[in-house]
Design a protein around this motif. Sequence first.
Motif, PDB file in Angstrom:
ATOM      1  N   ARG A   1       0.828  -1.219   0.000  1.00 44.55           N
ATOM      2  CA  ARG A   1       0.000   0.000   0.000  1.00 44.55           C
ATOM      3  C   ARG A   1       0.857   1.262   0.000  1.00 44.55           C
TER       4      ARG A   1
ATOM      5  N   LEU B   1       2.355   1.729  -3.478  1.00 43.52           N
ATOM      6  CA  LEU B   1       1.290   2.231  -4.353  1.00 43.52           C
ATOM      7  C   LEU B   1       1.065   3.718  -4.107  1.00 43.52           C
ATOM      8  N   TYR B   2       1.027   4.119  -2.847  1.00 41.44           N
ATOM      9  CA  TYR B   2       0.850   5.528  -2.509  1.00 41.44           C
ATOM     10  C   TYR B   2       1.999   6.366  -3.079  1.00 41.44           C
TER      11      TYR B   2
ATOM     12  N   LYS C   1       1.301   6.778  -6.804  1.00 41.24           N
ATOM     13  CA  LYS C   1       0.147   7.643  -7.082  1.00 41.24           C
ATOM     14  C   LYS C   1       0.441   9.103  -6.728  1.00 41.24           C
TER      15      LYS C   1
ATOM     16  N   LEU D   1      -7.521  -3.681  -4.725  1.00 38.26           N
ATOM     17  CA  LEU D   1      -6.927  -2.373  -4.484  1.00 38.26           C
ATOM     18  C   LEU D   1      -6.163  -1.887  -5.706  1.00 38.26           C
TER      19      LEU D   1
ATOM     20  N   GLU E   1      -8.524  -0.946  -8.553  1.00 32.70           N
ATOM     21  CA  GLU E   1      -9.205   0.326  -8.298  1.00 32.70           C
ATOM     22  C   GLU E   1      -8.295   1.524  -8.544  1.00 32.70           C
ATOM     23  N   GLN E   2      -6.996   1.342  -8.364  1.00 30.14           N
ATOM     24  CA  GLN E   2      -6.045   2.445  -8.504  1.00 30.14           C
ATOM     25  C   GLN E   2      -5.353   2.469  -9.872  1.00 30.14           C
TER      26      GLN E   2
ATOM     27  N   ALA F   1      -3.426   0.257 -11.112  1.00 26.39           N
ATOM     28  CA  ALA F   1      -2.110  -0.375 -11.031  1.00 26.39           C
ATOM     29  C   ALA F   1      -2.192  -1.765 -11.650  1.00 26.39           C
TER      30      ALA F   1
END
Length: 189
Positions: A49, A52-53, A56, A79, A82-83, A85
């Motif tokens: 996570r 990913l942050y 983004k 997840l 949705e992003q 990725a």
Amino acid sequence: MFGLFKKKPVAQAEVAGRKPRGVLPTYVTDTMVVLSKASPAVRNTYEIRLALYMAKSRNLRFLLAVRPGAKVEASVRQLLGEQGAAIEESQLDDYCVSLGWGFEEGEREGWVLGDTAAFNALVKELESSDLKALLRVGASLSGSQLDTVIASLANEKTTVLNIDGERVIEAMLVLATDARKNGGIFFVQ
């Protein structure tokens, strides 16, 4: 490390019950952040996570690279989908290694050791043959295996640090003890 994250003040971290943690993506380019995981089962972890942050927040594409046939938890797939990725299967020469404890899905607490070289260096420094056999990428330890890990860690002398600057032996001992106390699993991913 990348100048992207400011650490929370200690008081906030203590209130939240978690330490601020770092992440070490395998590759970062002008267009992409790649986190490579060699484990045959990829759990939903803070490391994923956070990477990913990182991607983004910089308007970069995020790619989770896994070995062919790896089982990626549904929550991770959701997840990342949705992003925007991606997950890609690939033969991996280098990968990031994290350790944690949790239950069948996800993680309760964990941290990043480092890359392939850091993991190999740690295993090489271990004196316990039990630890050398049990601590492998993909390990998922519970029950009597945790008792062995806890007893063996208590006798280790290595001074290897994780990416957060913590002594790995002590940090592993905390994870393994918490997993044992809560009937969970200690894992290497």
